[in-house]
Each structure stands twice: as structure tokens, then as C-alpha cells.
Motif scaffolding. Sequence first.
Motif, PDB file in Angstrom:
ATOM      1  N   CYS A  58       1.917  11.090  -0.259  1.00 33.33           N
ATOM      2  CA  CYS A  58       0.572  10.690  -0.627  1.00 33.33           C
ATOM      3  C   CYS A  58       0.129   9.581   0.317  1.00 33.33           C
ATOM      4  O   CYS A  58       0.874   8.634   0.557  1.00 33.33           O
ATOM      5  N   PHE A  59      -1.079   9.697   0.854  1.00 37.17           N
ATOM      6  CA  PHE A  59      -1.628   8.608   1.667  1.00 37.17           C
ATOM      7  C   PHE A  59      -2.207   7.556   0.741  1.00 37.17           C
ATOM      8  O   PHE A  59      -2.601   7.859  -0.386  1.00 37.17           O
ATOM      9  N   PHE A  60      -2.309   6.330   1.242  1.00 39.26           N
ATOM     10  CA  PHE A  60      -2.937   5.278   0.446  1.00 39.26           C
ATOM     11  C   PHE A  60      -4.443   5.543   0.381  1.00 39.26           C
ATOM     12  O   PHE A  60      -5.074   5.398  -0.652  1.00 39.26           O
ATOM     13  N   ASP A  61      -4.981   5.980   1.534  1.00 32.85           N
ATOM     14  CA  ASP A  61      -6.410   6.245   1.618  1.00 32.85           C
ATOM     15  C   ASP A  61      -6.685   7.660   1.096  1.00 32.85           C
ATOM     16  O   ASP A  61      -6.158   8.634   1.619  1.00 32.85           O
ATOM     17  N   SER A  63       0.844  -1.209   0.000  1.00 34.12           N
ATOM     18  CA  SER A  63       0.000   0.000   0.000  1.00 34.12           C
ATOM     19  C   SER A  63       0.876   1.254   0.000  1.00 34.12           C
ATOM     20  O   SER A  63       0.613   2.216  -0.724  1.00 34.12           O
ATOM     21  N   ALA A  64       1.930   1.221   0.831  1.00 37.42           N
ATOM     22  CA  ALA A  64       2.825   2.380   0.914  1.00 37.42           C
ATOM     23  C   ALA A  64       3.542   2.582  -0.419  1.00 37.42           C
ATOM     24  O   ALA A  64       3.711   3.708  -0.896  1.00 37.42           O
ATOM     25  N   ASP A  65       3.926   1.463  -1.026  1.00 39.95           N
ATOM     26  CA  ASP A  65       4.621   1.503  -2.311  1.00 39.95           C
ATOM     27  C   ASP A  65       3.703   2.107  -3.389  1.00 39.95           C
ATOM     28  O   ASP A  65       4.106   2.982  -4.158  1.00 39.95           O
ATOM     29  N   THR A  66       2.448   1.639  -3.392  1.00 37.31           N
ATOM     30  CA  THR A  66       1.486   2.145  -4.378  1.00 37.31           C
ATOM     31  C   THR A  66       1.303   3.649  -4.208  1.00 37.31           C
ATOM     32  O   THR A  66       1.313   4.402  -5.197  1.00 37.31           O
ATOM     33  N   SER A  67       1.156   4.085  -2.948  1.00 40.03           N
ATOM     34  CA  SER A  67       0.929   5.524  -2.764  1.00 40.03           C
ATOM     35  C   SER A  67       2.183   6.324  -3.080  1.00 40.03           C
ATOM     36  O   SER A  67       2.090   7.485  -3.492  1.00 40.03           O
ATOM     37  N   MET A  68       3.369   5.691  -2.933  1.00 42.03           N
ATOM     38  CA  MET A  68       4.602   6.380  -3.323  1.00 42.03           C
ATOM     39  C   MET A  68       4.565   6.667  -4.832  1.00 42.03           C
ATOM     40  O   MET A  68       4.922   7.761  -5.283  1.00 42.03           O
ATOM     41  N   TYR A  69       4.088   5.672  -5.616  1.00 46.12           N
ATOM     42  CA  TYR A  69       4.015   5.886  -7.076  1.00 46.12           C
ATOM     43  C   TYR A  69       3.014   6.977  -7.416  1.00 46.12           C
ATOM     44  O   TYR A  69       3.217   7.750  -8.341  1.00 46.12           O
ATOM     45  N   ARG A  70       1.959   7.058  -6.602  1.00 47.37           N
ATOM     46  CA  ARG A  70       0.976   8.124  -6.832  1.00 47.37           C
ATOM     47  C   ARG A  70       1.632   9.484  -6.611  1.00 47.37           C
ATOM     48  O   ARG A  70       1.436  10.420  -7.377  1.00 47.37           O
ATOM     49  N   ALA A  71       2.449   9.556  -5.552  1.00 43.90           N
ATOM     50  CA  ALA A  71       3.150  10.818  -5.258  1.00 43.90           C
ATOM     51  C   ALA A  71       4.091  11.161  -6.405  1.00 43.90           C
ATOM     52  O   ALA A  71       4.223  12.304  -6.822  1.00 43.90           O
ATOM     53  N   LYS A  72       4.736  10.115  -6.936  1.00 48.61           N
ATOM     54  CA  LYS A  72       5.682  10.314  -8.032  1.00 48.61           C
ATOM     55  C   LYS A  72       4.945  10.779  -9.290  1.00 48.61           C
ATOM     56  O   LYS A  72       5.367  11.721  -9.964  1.00 48.61           O
TER      57      LYS A  72
END
Length: 715
Positions: free
Chosen positions: A443-446, A426-435
Motif C-alpha cells: 500500500c502506498f501512503f499517498d 508514513s511507511a508504517d502507517t501504510s503498512m497497517y493499511r495493507a494489513k
Amino acid sequence: MPCAIAETPRVNRLPRILVVDDDATFRMLAKRALRTADYDVVEASNGELGIQLYGETHPDLVLLDLMLPGIGGLEICSLLRARWGQATAPILMVTANESAEAIEAGYSVGVSDFFSKPVNWRLLIHRVRLNLEARTAMIGLRESQLSLANAQRIAHLGSWTWYVENDEMTWSQESFRILGLRPDQDHAGRETLWSRIHPDDREQAATRMHEAIRDRKGFECEHRILLPDGGVRFVRQQAEVRCDIDGEVSVVHGAIQDITEQTRAVDQIRYLANFDGLTGLSNRRLFRRNLHKAMKRARQRDESIAILFLDLDRFKRINETLGHTAGDQLIQIVAERLQTVIRRGERSRHREDEERSPLARLGGDEFTLLLQGISSPQDAALIAQRVLKALLEPIVVEGHSVTVTTSIGVAIFPGDGDDAETLIRSADTSMYRAKDSGGNRFCFFDDSMNATCERRLTLESQLRCALERDQLDLHFQPKTCLADGAVTGMEALLRWRHPTLGAVPPDEFIPMAEEAGLISPIGDWVLLQACLQNKAWQDSGHARIPVAVNVSTQQFVDGDLCASVRESLQRSGLEARYLELEITESAVVDDEEATVAILHQLKELGVRIALDDFGTGFSSLSYLKRFPLDTLKVDASFVRDLPDDVGAAGIAAAIIAMARVLDLHVVAEGVETERQRSFLHDCGCHDIQGYLVSPAVSGEDFARFLVRQEKQATP
Ligand code: C2E
Ligand code: MG
Ligand code: MG
């Protein structure tokens, strides 16, 4: 100087006897008897030759005449002992003089045995054999002692014995070395051993020893030794106890082994397995383990944790343009900056603490940060912001100044993952969102957290300008008398008209202002505006009623509330009795003494004091007695469920009754219905405030409200 070398090895040859006697007949008879008994014989007719032959032939036994011309038997004996020490072959002194003095003198210079002349050859052969056997046994013993000492030295293993009854100890040479002691100077006592044990390990070692004696069993423990030069050695102690016939412990035999090298090697292996070689941070493996543990603990304690997943933005380009060495340096500097964010400069020297460090490098330019026991996702946002800020400063690598930013993904447990793998993902996914949103952000996951966070960040950054940009405004809500409906006062309630977000409720931005240290200027502004407005209404002919202003806890702690109140009254020209300050219980509990003092000063100015939201905090009755209060405001939460909820009804009635006994004016907040009003009236409440009469309205609307009320009141 005695020579301590071992006896000359006698390999596959007959035992050799050196016969030293000036009597040729004796020598001849001795030779015959000894050879018959399978001994090799070397003869010397005087002392000088005897000494010389001893050195050349290394005999296994010397048959020495006491009375010799030249060097005498005793002198020869002394010389041989002096030269060869313990390794000297047994010396059998053959003499006709068996006086007590001669015997004493002989033994004192090292004679092994005496034999009388005239000689009984059969008996002599037996004596020779016995002396040789004794010597062989002695050599064997000495050799095994030597090889034991060598083995102990090689294995870094010492031994000790503690005689419990008289509390004496003996230690092997190697034990002394391990403990950093000198065998010739230091005392081999229990206190000496104790004083060498590392202070932090002493209790554990004492407990083990105590248990071993109590339970009559052996023990094993590992501890550190503190050397005189401050160095540390790791040792393993093993011991067994021996009991006497009464079952009491009489002796403890122990072995002490220096395991410093093994311990260091194990440490090194553990380090390589758990830490990142480049930065010294935890690696992926240790991070996962710590995360598992943290999740388990969080579940037990019903707490939240957050993980921040960091990936540097465009790190690949730095590696490609400046090279890998520069890339490595950059990673190291980033790691140091992250450390200062979490530890605020304090690096731990304890291995355990390092293992529990929340920061890890997963590899490449990826880092993770584990935050335990967070009270809200906002805590994680705060750290993420600090990380972004810490990286803003340019980094110099290989003469180039580069600015590196990072994208951070934040996942919260529970919520974003029930197990470590899911949470990391989840943290990894939200990191990509931030990127994907351009990097240099978190970026939070939620998504709802992102929205909350974004709103908070926007508000925080703009609150500072809200005053200057004239975005703050006061609304007013009337308080009316339950008996006749007359307006008895009004509460000034702060509003923020945000240009894009619309009306921001005070419950949201007042705590922010407190955190940002902005509450004092805002509070001062509210005080002055409320006073000015009230004075203006009074001057335009409206009823002279007090205006109530809410005062934050922080204003008590930080600012000079009395000075602000005095200034507002002076500048507005409002009489002090038309200003009421509403304080909450939380303002009181922090420092009761100081609060009481401030409240008395305020009372001296002539302003009124109200206790707001009564019943929601500690609701201590002692406050009501100690504080110079005029008004008590019953919190809306008790009013909401009136009159049907028995509990709420009981509490509201009790608070009102109590306030009346204490001679306080009682105002019920949040009155919305006629039934609530009627119940409160029956209880003897003085005033009400709430939507039933009017919500908080703008200054203009409030003026119109006053006009309407006044018209109604005038028949
Ligand atoms: P408070 O002092 O207890 O103010 C009463 C709150 O209840 C106000 O909310 C008011 O609009 C609301 N209210 C009034 N009548 C009713 C009703 O019948 N039903 C319901 N449900 N609510 C009603 P508001 O204006 O949002 O203020 C919230 C809190 O913010 C205040 O609670 C006060 O603690 C704080 N606050 C407001 N203005 C200031 C200020 O200038 N300074 C400080 N330090 N705090 C302020
Ligand atoms: Mg209030
Ligand atoms: Mg209130």
C-alpha cells in the motif's frame, strides 16, 4: 652451545673474585689485597678446580694464571666461554709471558684483559674494579635490550630504522614477526617491507611516506599486511624523520604495531552496534543512518527514494504454535529471500557494501527496504510485488511447511515525509493499511498512487487476454488535403475497450505491452486488421487511399517486421502502396544501421514510410536524408499554439519548408482550428489530421465519413 641466560644476580653480597693460580704465595697475596679492597675471594690451585668452583660460586671476575699445570689458562678460558657464553664473568689473565702470540691467543679465546707478573697490587685492584664496572654496565645494557625486546613482543610493537642515504634498513625482531618474516633468512630491506603491504593499501602507505620525507615531518598510517599464507594482519605505522646538517632527511625511525586484535574487536563492536545478530542485516540504527544519508543525497540530486516497510502477516501465530526457534529460523529464511530479491543472488563480501545494504531488520518480524534513485513510484511497486512473490513459496521449519505472507507499506520521498522519522512513520502507517486490507499486499501512503498502481496492476494482468477476448479495436482518423479537402489517407489508432475501466488510451497500454513483451502479437494484429479493413473499403467502392499503422520501437528490435507486413498484405490482398508505416525517432536512434536496413527492405515491399511526431525527439536532419521516407508528420505540440506563438509558428514553418525541399509529403497532426489550418496552408503543408476534420472514429463511423466526403466531392 653457549648459554644465553643472564648473569647470576648478585644481590647484597660483595663482588666475588675467583683466583686460579698454582702459586700459593700469589694466591695468598691476591686474597689479602682483594679482601682489603672489599672483595670476596675464592681460590683454586689448578684448572680443574677453577672450572668446578666457577660453576659453584658464580664469581664476578676471574683472575687466571696463564701457566698452570694440567689444564692451561687459555684452555680454561675457552671452556668457560663455551659453557657460559656471553654471561661469562670477565677473565683477567695474569702472566709473566707478554709475547705478541700469547696476547693474540688470549684475546681470541675470550680473555678480557691481561695483567703482568710480578703484580703491582694497587694497580691490579683498579683493573679489577674497572673490569667489574664494565661488566655491570654490559649486564645493564643487555638487560635493557632484553626487556625492550620483551616489551615489544608483549605489545606487538616492532621498530625499524631506514638510513635514507644508502637505502638500508634495520628491523627489530618483533618487526620481522609482525611482517611474517624470518629474521635469519629474510632481507630487512625496503622492498621486503613493501612487498608485505597489502596491494590495496600500498598507494596510501607510499603517499604517507613520500609526504613525510617531502615535508620533513613524521607520519602515522594504518594498513594491512598480507602474510605468506594469505592471512591478513592490521598494523599501525608511526615514524619520525631526522635530518642532517644540510636539512636533508638522513634517517627515518619507525614503529610498527600489530593492531589486528584491536581492529577485529572494533569490527566486532561495530558489527554488534549496527547489525542484527539473527539475520546479519542492518539493524534499526544503521537503517536510520543510511536513510538520513540517502535523503541528503536525494535532496542534492533532486531524486526520489522509497522505503518499503514490511511486517510479516500472522507471524505471532507461527511463534506460538511452532515455538521461538522455528520463528527465528523463519525470520532467517525470509531475510535470505529478501536478499535475493534485491541483490539477485549476489552477496557482497565488502564491509562497506554491507553497511550500505538497503535491507534492514528493525526487530521482530519487521523489515525495511530502502530504494534510492527511483524514477517513479512504480519502481517501488515493482520491488514490492517481487517481495510478495518471493515469499509465496512455502518455507520448511522444524519439519513444518509454512507459507508466510507480508504486508508492505510504501512511502516516497519527497512527498510522504521530509525527514527520516516522518517518512518511516508514513511507511508504517501504510503498512497497517495493507494489513487491514487483508495482508499479502502493498500500500502506498499517498492514495492517488494506490489508485494509479491498482489500475496499472489490473491493466497489466489483463492486457494479455485483451487480444483473445476481442477487446481491442481499431479506430480511424482521416488525413485531408489542405488544398482541396479531399481525404488522402487515414491513420489506424488502437483502442482497448476494457470491460470495467472503459476505453483505455493507447499511450497508457502500449508501453505496458512493450514491457510485457506483448507488442509483437498486438502489432501484428493491428497490421492485419488495418490492411483487411482498407481492402474491404476499397472493395466496396470507396476511394483507394493508404492506411497508416503505428509501429513501436520494440517491433523493430524484437520481431520480424518485414515478415509481418508481407503476411498482412498477402492475407488481406491489399496493395503495398496503400499501407503506410509510422515510425518514431526513438525507433531509429537505438540502432541506426539496423533500422536503415529494415526500412529499405520495407520500401522494397512497396509500403510507404512516415516519420511520426517529428520535432519531439532528436529531430536529426541526417535521418531525413538517410532514411527512405515518404512522409513527415509535424508533431501536434507545434501545431497547438499556432499561429499566435512566434516560436511554434517559426518551427512549424521551418519543418514544412525543409520537408518540401527534401521532397517529402508533410502532414500536420492535431489540427483543431480554422486559424491553424489556414496558417499551415500558407506554409505549404500538404495534409492535415485532427479534430477540425474528424477525431479517430470506429470503422463503421469512418465508412460513413467516407461516404459523406465522397458525396460532397461529387457535385
Ligand atoms: P500518434 O501516432 O501521434 O497519434 C496521434 C494521436 O493524436 C492519437 O491519439 C489521436 O487520437 C490524437 N489526435 C488526433 N487529432 C487530434 C487533435 O486534433 N487534438 C489532439 N489533442 N489529439 C489529436 P491516440 O489515439 O490516443 O494515440 C496516441 C498514441 O498511441 C499515438 O500517437 C501512437 O503513438 C500510439 N498508438 C496508437 N495506436 C497504436 C498502434 O496500433 N500501435 C502502436 N505501436 N502505437 C499506437
Ligand atoms: Mg501516428
Ligand atoms: Mg503523432
